[in-house]
Design a protein around this motif. Structure first.
Motif: not given
Length: 765
Positions: A707-723
């Motif tokens: 997922l390099a070079e994507n600006i996920l943002g804090d909420s995006g990282v939070e979503y992914l972390s749940s997975g």
């Protein structure tokens, strides 16, 4: 209860030759066991290779060629026509599968520790399932393999079908089929027992695995279907081993939770094909010429994965290449099978009895059985099936005697008669020949004979019949009419009609008949919404001798100019066909080779879905793929037959919507993708939420996610972390150095997944 199958741990002593003078069981049972083995040895030592049990059969050990068998991930049903499955298997690299020897199917592979009680072996018709069973039993009876098993009970479904109305106990059933065992206690704990149920696809019993009828006593009487289901699920004789074989279309009749291992017989790989012909043909220079000819026709060489087709080809080509022949050496399936039919009728003429049986009458009657039973999906026939087609058992027995290598009569242990064609493809060829000849001879009578269900297939002239058959084949969900269609169209070609005139006096079709159907097929290729459906239509064009679309594409591919040419819809279908029938393994599909000013990535992906399904790795980086292309890729990921394991999509503007579409395929349990690269794809919150959902739904297969070079943002990282916190997740590497700190924060305290403090990649182990 003691662990199931503890005896199947590997032991070198299992492979020591058996001394029949050595004790094989307790007390007086020694002689009975010896007789039992000798009876099985006599029954299975000869290979009849499509020939009825008469004449001089070949010893199995003299001609047996090791088949390519693999451990399969599941016993999922396959709805594709079996020839399509063979074409698919021919492109798989051997390194993708876990090979397993037939003699080892009950032995755990390295790293496996679960006991194996029930094995399901699947494979298309004629691929070698029954021969594998025969070899397994023969090796055991001769004392070569699996000597920790004392009793093997082979119970083919085609014989058990004849007892479907009986009520009896398991003990009675076995004593009936194997009367010599009456003198011993076969259910004693001292005996390790294996039941082999060959041909699940031929079963006409109602196997209800949801039934509440529970049998635990081998002396308790019940219907045969209840006996079988209780034996398979382990209520009866829970320590007994079970081996079931089936064509793929029936593989799900036994619930997957009752099967401990699934294997797949792949038939012959390329070296094994050559080995077969060198064993089968004593003249090695002739064998070389046969192999060379088959290699010159890609469609024929692919079919040689099926041992029965190798036998058919050997029978035809050995005759044609060893003497001067005026006719053309077969290059298509229709030519090969029509020559084979001619060969068999010539053998019939050499026999001294039933001179009154004419070729035409016999072929039409057998063809009627073939056609009507093909429509019904039957490959074995009993007396009632033959009566429906106007043939009595005596007449059928005559036909099996005259054409023993086409139509076979079997007399089972139960003494009931079972009839079948030697192979499904022979049935399909005769069914097509029946339709062709019936229209030529007496169309009105033919239509009168047809039931309302079948008559909708036909209209008024042969050209219309061809068009209707094309339509029916395209509409079929499982492609069960695909090969029938190829044969039907191939029979209209001039050289095949000349062959038919040697069988019977037949007028030739007008030349415009083939021209009309060629144009009709090309129109259907242009119009089809499903790229997979066009594959068989190109095979049909090949049978009709029209190679115009394919030859043009081959020129573009060879010159490397395909990305510069604006291709039509039918030309893209031809690209898919050429790539799928190429000699090269589809290890990697590179989209850049096709993308140009005239050809956009999304459109190409939609047209080449069948190719992507068959490739192990697809490199689509920097090609301009958008969410529309992701929709096509999702359909690939959802397919249980997809071979795709690596998908590289970096540097495409997919956006959240594209990743959401892709995730709809990732979340399906059938999706076995292992590596997904989405670097620089414009991924943000919603896409991360979709990916996280997919990781929760299908955590077993994905090993690497970039997922390099994507600006996920804090909420995006939070979503992914749940997975990522899914305790069943097998993901090992997450490449995303920009968001490393955010991931470490959100994953803090989670012990199920460890994020190593490295810049690139993030390791999850």
């Amino acid at each position: 209860m003691e662990p199931i199958c503890k005896k199947m741990k590997y032991d070198e002593s299992m492979n020591q030759p058996l001394d029949f003078n050595e004790s094989m069981g307790p007390g007086d049972s020694h002689e009975v066991l010896k007789t039992f083995r000798l009876n099985l040895m006599k029954r299975f030592q000869c290979l009849h290779e499509g020939i009825a049990k008469q004449g001089n059969p070949t010893l199995l050990n003299e001609i047996y060629t090791e088949l390519y068998i693999t451990e399969s991930e599941s016993g999922e049903i396959s709805n594709e026509h079996e020839v399509r499955q063979i074409e698919t298997q021919s492109r798989r690299a051997a390194t993708e599968d876990t090979p397993i020897k037939c003699s080892d199917i009950f032995r755990a592979l390295p790293g496996q520790d679960k006991p194996i009680r029930t094995v399901l072996t699947k494979g298309v018709a004629g691929i070698g399932k029954t021969v594998s069973v025969q070899k397994f039993i023969l090796d055991w009876a001769e004392g070569k393999e699996n000597q920790d098993v004392q009793l093997i009970f082979p119970l083919p479904f085609r014989e058990i079908n004849l007892m479907k109305d009986k009520t009896l106990s398991l003990s009675d059933l076995l004593h009936f089929f194997f009367p010599e065992t009456k003198e011993m206690d076969i259910f004693s704990d001292e005996y390790e027992v294996l039941f082999i149920f060959d041909g699940l696809d031929e079963c006409r019993l109602s196997l209800d695995f949801q039934s509440n009828v529970r049998l635990c006593d081998v002396s308790e009487s019940a219907s045969v279907d209840v006996l079988l289901t209780n034996l398979i699920v382990g209520n009866l004789l829970p320590s007994a081993l079970i081996w079931i074989t089936s064509r793929p279309a029936a593989a799900d009749l036994v619930p997957s939770d009752r099967v401990h291992r699934v294997t797949e017989v792949r038939g012959f790989n390329d070296p094994q094909k050559e080995e077969y012909f060198r064993k089968r043909i004593s003249d090695q220079s002739l064998a070389d010429r046969i192999i060379s000819h088959l290699k010159s026709s890609r469609s024929l060489f692919i079919m040689c994965h099926i041992p029965v087709f190798c036998w058919i080809s050997a029978a035809v080509l050995e005759k044609m290449l060893s003497r001067a022949e005026s006719g053309e050496i077969p290059k298509t399936l229709t030519q090969m099978y029509t020559h084979f039919l001619l060969l068999q009728t010539n053998i019939k003429h050499e026999k001294d009895y039933e001179k009154k049986v004419t070729d035409e009458d016999m072929i039409l009657k057998l063809g009627k059985v073939a056609f009507q039973q093909l429509v019904k999906g039957n490959v074995i026939f009993y007396e009632e099936d033959l009566r429906e087609c106007g043939i009595d058992v005596t007449e059928a027995s005559v036909y099996s005697g005259l054409c023993s290598q086409i139509f076979r009569e079997e007399l089972g242990l139960y003494q009931g008669k079972v009839f079948c064609f030697v192979h499904l493809s022979i049935q399909e060829h005769l069914a097509a020949l029946y339709v062709h000849l019936s229209y030529k001879n007496n169309r009105s009578q033919f239509l009168y004979d047809m039931s309302s269900e079948l008559s909708e297939f036909f209209t008024y002239n042969l050209s219309d019949v061809h068009q209707k058959a094309v339509d029916k084949a395209i509409q079929s969900k499982n492609g069960h009419l695909d090969l029938f269609l190829r044969f039907l169209l191939g029979l209209s070609v001039k050289n095949n009609q000349i062959l038919l005139q040697r069988l019977m006096n037949q007028p030739r079709s007008s030349s415009d008949s083939s021209e009309k159907i060629v144009e009709y097929i090309k129109m259907k290729i242009r119009a089809t919404q499903f790229p997979e459906k066009s594959i068989n239509l190109f095979h049909c064009l090949n049978e009709l001798g029209d190679h115009s679309l394919v030859e043009k594409i081959q020129q573009y591919l060879k010159s490397g100019t395909i990305k510069e040419v604006k291709l039509s819809s039918s030309q893209w279908s031809a690209v898919a066909f050429v790539l799928l029938t190429s000699e090269k393994n589809l290890d990697e599909f590179r989209l850049k080779e096709f993308v140009g000013a005239e050809n956009k990535a999304d459109h190409i992906l939609q047209k080449l879905v069948p190719v992507i399904k068959e490739s192990r790795r697809s490199n689509l980086c920097k090609c301009g793929v958008t969410d529309e292309g992701c929709a096509a890729l999702a359909s690939v990921l959802r397919s249980n037959s997809s071979q795709l394991r690596e998908l590289h999509l970096s540097d495409n503007e997919l956006g959240d919507f594209g990743v959401m579409r892709l995730s709809s395929g990732l979340e399906i349990p059938d999706c076995k993708l292992e590596i997904l690269r989405l670097s620089g794809c414009g991924l943000a919150d919603e896409g991360c939420a979709a990916l996280a959902s997919a990781l929760r739904s299908n955590p077993e297969h994905l090993r690497e996610l970039d997922l390099a070079e994507n600006i996920l943002g804090d909420s995006g990282v939070e979503y992914l972390s749940s997975g990522l916190k899914n305790p069943h997740l097998k993901l090992e590497i997450l490449s995303d150095w920009q968001n490393l700190q955010a991931f470490k924060t959100h994953m803090q305290g989670w012990t199920g997944t460890k994020i190593k403090p490295c810049k690139n990649p993030v390791n999850l182990v």
